[in-house]
Motif scaffolding. Structure first.
Motif, PDB file in Angstrom:
ATOM      1  N   VAL A 741      -4.102   0.221   6.901  1.00 28.18           N
ATOM      2  CA  VAL A 741      -3.605  -0.919   5.666  1.00 28.18           C
ATOM      3  C   VAL A 741      -2.499   0.188   5.311  1.00 28.18           C
ATOM      4  O   VAL A 741      -3.331   1.373   4.860  1.00 28.18           O
ATOM      5  CB  VAL A 741      -4.939  -1.668   5.094  1.00 28.18           C
ATOM      6  CG1 VAL A 741      -4.422  -2.369   3.147  1.00 28.18           C
ATOM      7  CG2 VAL A 741      -5.775  -2.086   6.323  1.00 28.18           C
ATOM      8  N   ASP A 742      -1.765  -0.501   4.722  1.00 29.02           N
ATOM      9  CA  ASP A 742      -1.451   0.449   3.022  1.00 29.02           C
ATOM     10  C   ASP A 742      -0.518  -0.907   2.381  1.00 29.02           C
ATOM     11  O   ASP A 742      -0.639  -1.976   2.178  1.00 29.02           O
ATOM     12  CB  ASP A 742       0.583   0.998   4.433  1.00 29.02           C
ATOM     13  CG  ASP A 742       0.767   1.185   6.059  1.00 29.02           C
ATOM     14  OD1 ASP A 742      -0.492   2.818   5.785  1.00 29.02           O
ATOM     15  OD2 ASP A 742       1.085   1.176   6.818  1.00 29.02           O
ATOM     16  N   ALA A 743       0.011   0.565   1.164  1.00 30.37           N
ATOM     17  CA  ALA A 743      -0.125  -0.442   0.060  1.00 30.37           C
ATOM     18  C   ALA A 743       1.417   0.116  -0.896  1.00 30.37           C
ATOM     19  O   ALA A 743       1.472   1.345  -0.338  1.00 30.37           O
ATOM     20  CB  ALA A 743      -0.758  -0.724  -0.809  1.00 30.37           C
ATOM     21  N   GLN A 744       2.158  -0.564  -1.274  1.00 28.84           N
ATOM     22  CA  GLN A 744       2.968   0.226  -2.746  1.00 28.84           C
ATOM     23  C   GLN A 744       3.298  -0.951  -3.266  1.00 28.84           C
ATOM     24  O   GLN A 744       3.321  -2.348  -3.594  1.00 28.84           O
ATOM     25  CB  GLN A 744       4.557   0.344  -2.083  1.00 28.84           C
ATOM     26  CG  GLN A 744       5.191  -0.719  -0.559  1.00 28.84           C
ATOM     27  CD  GLN A 744       6.747  -0.182  -0.096  1.00 28.84           C
ATOM     28  OE1 GLN A 744       7.473   0.445  -0.841  1.00 28.84           O
ATOM     29  NE2 GLN A 744       5.904  -0.018   1.349  1.00 28.84           N
ATOM     30  N   ILE A 745       4.150  -0.324  -4.389  1.00 27.37           N
ATOM     31  CA  ILE A 745       4.546  -1.280  -6.386  1.00 27.37           C
ATOM     32  C   ILE A 745       5.048  -0.011  -6.817  1.00 27.37           C
ATOM     33  O   ILE A 745       5.219   0.889  -6.710  1.00 27.37           O
ATOM     34  CB  ILE A 745       3.093  -0.612  -6.655  1.00 27.37           C
ATOM     35  CG1 ILE A 745       3.452  -2.706  -7.886  1.00 27.37           C
ATOM     36  CG2 ILE A 745       2.508  -0.155  -7.959  1.00 27.37           C
ATOM     37  CD1 ILE A 745       2.372  -2.816  -9.191  1.00 27.37           C
ATOM     38  N   SER A 746       6.266  -0.977  -7.421  1.00 25.81           N
ATOM     39  CA  SER A 746       7.604  -0.521  -7.934  1.00 25.81           C
ATOM     40  C   SER A 746       7.532  -1.203  -8.989  1.00 25.81           C
ATOM     41  O   SER A 746       7.577  -1.962  -9.541  1.00 25.81           O
ATOM     42  CB  SER A 746       8.532  -0.113  -6.941  1.00 25.81           C
ATOM     43  OG  SER A 746       9.192  -2.167  -6.890  1.00 25.81           O
ATOM     44  N   TYR A 747       8.124  -0.612  -9.801  1.00 28.36           N
ATOM     45  CA  TYR A 747       8.476  -1.431 -11.337  1.00 28.36           C
ATOM     46  C   TYR A 747      10.459  -0.132 -12.053  1.00 28.36           C
ATOM     47  O   TYR A 747      10.229   0.418 -11.811  1.00 28.36           O
ATOM     48  CB  TYR A 747       8.110  -0.250 -12.231  1.00 28.36           C
ATOM     49  CG  TYR A 747       7.937  -0.729 -13.344  1.00 28.36           C
ATOM     50  CD1 TYR A 747       7.939  -2.475 -13.880  1.00 28.36           C
ATOM     51  CD2 TYR A 747       8.853  -0.555 -14.824  1.00 28.36           C
ATOM     52  CE1 TYR A 747       8.560  -2.914 -15.319  1.00 28.36           C
ATOM     53  CE2 TYR A 747       9.684  -0.760 -15.800  1.00 28.36           C
ATOM     54  CZ  TYR A 747       8.943  -1.729 -16.765  1.00 28.36           C
ATOM     55  OH  TYR A 747       9.079  -2.609 -17.459  1.00 28.36           O
ATOM     56  N   ALA A 748      11.010  -1.169 -11.990  1.00 29.58           N
ATOM     57  CA  ALA A 748      12.371  -1.274 -12.323  1.00 29.58           C
ATOM     58  C   ALA A 748      12.972  -0.183 -13.347  1.00 29.58           C
ATOM     59  O   ALA A 748      12.187  -1.667 -14.505  1.00 29.58           O
ATOM     60  CB  ALA A 748      13.605  -1.827 -11.964  1.00 29.58           C
ATOM     61  N   ASN A 760      -0.862   5.154   2.198  1.00 32.46           N
ATOM     62  CA  ASN A 760      -1.415   4.715   3.759  1.00 32.46           C
ATOM     63  C   ASN A 760      -2.397   5.328   3.965  1.00 32.46           C
ATOM     64  O   ASN A 760      -2.697   5.747   3.591  1.00 32.46           O
ATOM     65  CB  ASN A 760       0.230   6.076   3.953  1.00 32.46           C
ATOM     66  CG  ASN A 760       1.472   5.308   4.012  1.00 32.46           C
ATOM     67  OD1 ASN A 760       2.053   3.894   4.024  1.00 32.46           O
ATOM     68  ND2 ASN A 760       2.683   6.628   3.770  1.00 32.46           N
ATOM     69  N   ASN A 761      -2.622   4.249   5.082  1.00 34.03           N
ATOM     70  CA  ASN A 761      -3.905   4.348   5.875  1.00 34.03           C
ATOM     71  C   ASN A 761      -5.224   4.440   4.587  1.00 34.03           C
ATOM     72  O   ASN A 761      -5.595   5.245   4.396  1.00 34.03           O
ATOM     73  CB  ASN A 761      -3.917   5.459   6.895  1.00 34.03           C
ATOM     74  CG  ASN A 761      -5.503   5.289   7.556  1.00 34.03           C
ATOM     75  OD1 ASN A 761      -6.166   4.627   7.893  1.00 34.03           O
ATOM     76  ND2 ASN A 761      -5.717   6.851   8.139  1.00 34.03           N
ATOM     77  N   LEU A 762      -5.213   3.459   3.649  1.00 30.64           N
ATOM     78  CA  LEU A 762      -5.340   3.842   2.857  1.00 30.64           C
ATOM     79  C   LEU A 762      -7.492   3.258   3.008  1.00 30.64           C
ATOM     80  O   LEU A 762      -8.253   3.933   1.854  1.00 30.64           O
ATOM     81  CB  LEU A 762      -5.725   1.847   1.869  1.00 30.64           C
ATOM     82  CG  LEU A 762      -4.538   2.221   1.395  1.00 30.64           C
ATOM     83  CD1 LEU A 762      -4.208   0.551   0.813  1.00 30.64           C
ATOM     84  CD2 LEU A 762      -4.095   3.204   0.222  1.00 30.64           C
ATOM     85  N   THR A 763      -7.438   2.776   4.315  1.00 25.26           N
ATOM     86  CA  THR A 763      -8.823   2.882   4.411  1.00 25.26           C
ATOM     87  C   THR A 763      -9.698   4.335   5.171  1.00 25.26           C
ATOM     88  O   THR A 763     -10.510   3.818   5.186  1.00 25.26           O
ATOM     89  CB  THR A 763      -9.004   1.745   5.843  1.00 25.26           C
ATOM     90  OG1 THR A 763      -8.557   2.026   6.479  1.00 25.26           O
ATOM     91  CG2 THR A 763      -8.749   0.674   4.815  1.00 25.26           C
TER      92      THR A 763
END
Length: 793
Positions: A741-748, A760-763
């Protein structure tokens, strides 16, 4: 008389009268599409639509032209325009799929217009998936897995095929490294400065030669500028799992008609964290006792020993940009050191790492021609000087050197009865050598000269693509040294210099072959927003020098490798030795069928691929179940100064008939303006025709990705589930299922400046890659977080 008639026919086919092409580009609701690109296929002529969607191409000089029209978030379309047609109206439909032009194909096509399945990873998606290796960067693409030989030396696997069957190119030219020789060798192509990466699934031998019998990964960058426009990007990132630091940047600009480019990167990483024991070994304590499975954690602070890396490199290029095209030259330097995990003698970990240096020169040109028959000429030339040393406990065991010179010339012709195509002349020469006391393959030279022809034509809603290519391949090795009966005299003389020559046999090998490839494909737009692609390819491949000549310990891979020119002979006393193979060398022959169904209009899109690939004389590295003392192999002339007491598993290249088949699916749904959902799956079944499974084949996989984009915010949550792989070769072990399980968040922060966080590999899943030779020695990294800042201009 016949010559005059032919000239008249060619002149009529190409045309010479001035034809002004103008019109408007609209969407399905009739609204103008500002900024849509309109280009004349087969030329450098292009323009952009204005705010009213209007365009004009006054410089076209043919009676008949083919227009290609595209815009972001819209489908691509083509239109044939004849003299006297008047203004044209071009309609583009919205799409949720990413449609990108493919640069690595000689004819014009996007990933939705090719008869063969093509993936293109670029823009924000490429940056989001960027990793330290090409294999890890692409491992979530449909139909693509990673060999995972540690965090730095992982190569792409396409539909279960890898190594010398999957060609890695940079701007259409061979990467020129040693990554196709062994799984522990890193790919020299760098993804951090790439503009896009193209994956051609299935045989791509028509375009790139027999080394692409399984597919191509083409890394496209701007090291040779095609324009004088000013643009660029930069990135700074740090990842927690290995304290991995990355700084990269690239920029293009122009001075008058000269285009200039400069890019560079620097990366440094420690040993990476792992969520459990590093090594799992299965062994038999004594005869009659049960097999045990134990975990041995060769690590400190839950880190995988010997998994560090550091690298830096740069590219500089200059071009002369003209109305009819460009001519440019670039120079690149890569300097990389990376540890190779999984080496131990007893309870001690052996420090094994690689030191890589590469110098690369590229000359590219794309020019329109003012000729009655030929319309354009594309030239690509590359020279690569590559050196790779494998170092064990501070001592160089083997140095690989590879000098590659390659030239490709594509000559395009004007449409003849609406057939458009090109003649390709391709030359490549590789001078490869492995030097040192543990060199497992002799110096060799491989030369290729090929001629190809590729044609395509639209018949209403049907696009037909045809091609054929013939090669002349020559492989020579003048110093193929083999001790064919080592076991008979190993105890008596132990390889002392006085008696070594008595048992050593030296061969001069000269292999010549003529591989032939042919392909036929159709793309049928059977209803608006859908098409069906079908392609059949017959491809042939000459086995590589490493597949033929290997004989000895390869410290990087931890294997005792034996080439296909030798065969294993079991003796009556329970020992074994090697002898020259009795059968003649055969070409590897692939017959591949691909069927693709695509929906690319509206808020719901999908791609469904099914393939069948029958490969005769499939060369693969098979586990014999035997071991051999690493010091037993002859060292091709060097003295043995070290005590090599470890036993290595013996793997030998075999040629067997095989069949591979499977599917790839991708489903994308734009739920609402800010939300998009993607579901993917792929599966490969790989068997020997006479029974048994091929080794190291990736398992069935399911993936899901949810994306959110609104204002300055972007977010993504993804999951990949790998099923248990129990369809295995004789000496393989089953690999458990796992989910990442992966995730990402970004803000301009402002236009062109972005801050992002990736996990990455959140679990913290404890996972091992079935396709890896290090499956039981190097699990995937533990949970990690990466914080970065990027900018573009």
């Amino acid at each position: 008389m016949k010559k005059s008639m032919l000239c008249l026919a060619l002149a009529a086919a190409s045309g010479s009268a001035l034809a002004q092409v103008e019109g408007v580009v609209r969407d399905a609701a009739g609204l103008p599409i500002a900024g849509a690109t309109v280009e004349v296929v087969g030329t450098k002529i292009r323009t952009s639509a204005n705010e009213q969607g209007e365009f004009s191409l006054p410089q076209v000089t043919n009676k008949h032209v083919e227009l290609h029209v595209f815009a972001p978030n819209y489908t691509h379309t083509t239109r044939h325009v004849h003299e006297g047609d008047g203004p044209v109206e071009l309609v583009l439909s919205s799409t949720t799929l990413e449609i990108v032009n493919v640069i690595g194909l000689p004819w014009h096509a996007s990933n939705m217009e090719s008869a063969q399945p093509v993936n293109v990873l670029g823009g924000d998606a490429l940056r989001a998936r960027q990793s330290s290796t090409l294999g890890e960067t692409l491992k979530h693409e449909v139909g693509v897995h990673s060999s995972y030989y540690g965090p730095v030396s992982s190569s792409p696997i396409i539909r279960g095929l890898e190594g010398p069957r999957v060609l890695v190119t940079q701007n259409g030219l061979d990467a020129g490294d040693a990554s196709r020789v062994g799984p522990d060798h890193a790919v020299a192509a760098e993804a951090s400065t790439a503009r896009q990466i193209e994956i051609l699934r299935g045989p791509a031998t028509l375009f790139y030669g027999s080394g692409a019998i399984g597919g191509v990964v083409n890394v496209v960058d701007d090291r040779v500028p095609r324009t004088t426009e000013t643009f660029g990007e930069w990135r700074v990132q740090q990842d927690s799992v290995a304290d991995d630091k990355l700084v990269s940047g690239s920029g293009n600009t122009g001075v008058g008609s000269m285009g200039l480019h400069l890019d560079g990167f620097w990366r440094d990483a420690d040993n990476y964290k792992i969520p459990g024991a590093a090594e799992v070994e299965t062994h038999e304590e004594h005869e009659g006792e049960e097999h045990e499975e134990e975990g041995h954690e060769h690590s400190e602070s839950n880190r995988l020993a010997n998994s560090w890396s550091e690298a830096k490199g740069f590219n500089a290029g200059v071009s002369q940009v003209m109305d009819e095209g460009f001519v440019g030259l670039s120079y690149g330097l890569l300097d990389r050191q990376y540890a190779i995990p999984g080496h131990s003698h007893g309870d001690e970990e052996t420090d094994v790492y690689a030191d890589v240096k590469q110098h690369r020169i590229q000359l590219l040109s794309e020019l329109d021609l003012e000729h009655d028959f030929f319309s354009a000429s594309n030239t690509r030339f590359g020279f690569t000087d590559y050196e790779h040393s494998e170092i064990e406990n501070g001592t160089v065991g083997t140095t690989f050197r590879n000098e590659t010179a390659e030239a490709r010339w594509e000559l395009f012709h004007h449409p003849i009865a609406e057939w458009r195509g090109a003649l390709s002349l391709h030359y490549k020469h590789s001078d490869f050598e492995a030097i040192g006391e543990e060199a497992f393959t002799p110096p060799s030279e491989t030369g290729t000269l090929a001629l190809g022809l590729m044609e395509e034509r639209h018949f209403g809603d049907v696009l037909v693509q045809l091609g054929a290519r013939i090669e002349q391949v020559k492989i020579t090795a003048d110093n193929f040294m083999v001790d064919l009966n080592e076991h008979e005299h190993g105890d008596e003389h132990e390889h002392d210099d006085e008696h070594a020559e008595e048992y050593l046999r030296v061969f001069a090998i000269d292999q010549e072959s003529t591989p032939f490839s042919a392909s036929a494909g159709v793309v049928w737009d059977f209803t608006p927003g859908y098409n069906l692609g079908v392609s059949y390819t017959h491809a042939e491949r000459t086995p590589s020098a490493a597949e033929l000549f290997s004989f000895g310990p390869h410290i990087g891979s931890g294997l005792y490798e034996v080439g296909a020119l030798l065969q294993l002979v079991n003796d009556e006393d329970g020992e074994f030795h090697f002898d020259l193979a009795r059968s003649d060398l055969e070409l590897e022959r692939s017959n591949n069928l691909d069927i693709s169904l695509r929906k690319f209009e509206g808020d719901v899109g999908f791609i469904l691929n099914a393939f069948y690939n029958r490969i005769d004389n499939y060369y693969y590295l098979a586990d014999t179940g035997l071991t051999r003392e690493s010091g037993d192999a002859h060292d091709h002339g060097a003295e043995d100064e070290h005590d090599h007491s470890s036993e290595l598993p013996v793997f030998i290249y075999q040629a067997r008939d095989a069949e591979l088949y499977g599917f790839e699916t991708e489903f994308i749904w734009q739920l609402a303006a800010p939300f998009k959902l993607s579901l993917t799956s792929d599966y490969i079944r790989a068997q020997l025709v006479d029974g048994g499974d091929l080794p190291r084949i990736p398992p069935l996989r399911l993936g899901a990705r949810a994306q959110y984009e609104s204002g300055n915010w972007q977010a993504e949550l993804s999951s990949q589930h790998y099923f248990e792989q129990d369809q295995i070769d004789t000496y393989e072990t089953t690999t458990d299922a796992y989910t990442l399980v992966d995730a990402q968040i970004s803000y301009a922060l402002r236009d062109g400046l972005k801050i992002y966080l990736k996990g990455n590999n959140l679990t913290d899943e404890y996972a091992r890659v079935h396709a890896s030779f290090l499956k039981d020695k190097a699990p995937l990294p533990a949970r990690s977080f990466a914080l970065g800042v990027s900018g573009s201009f």
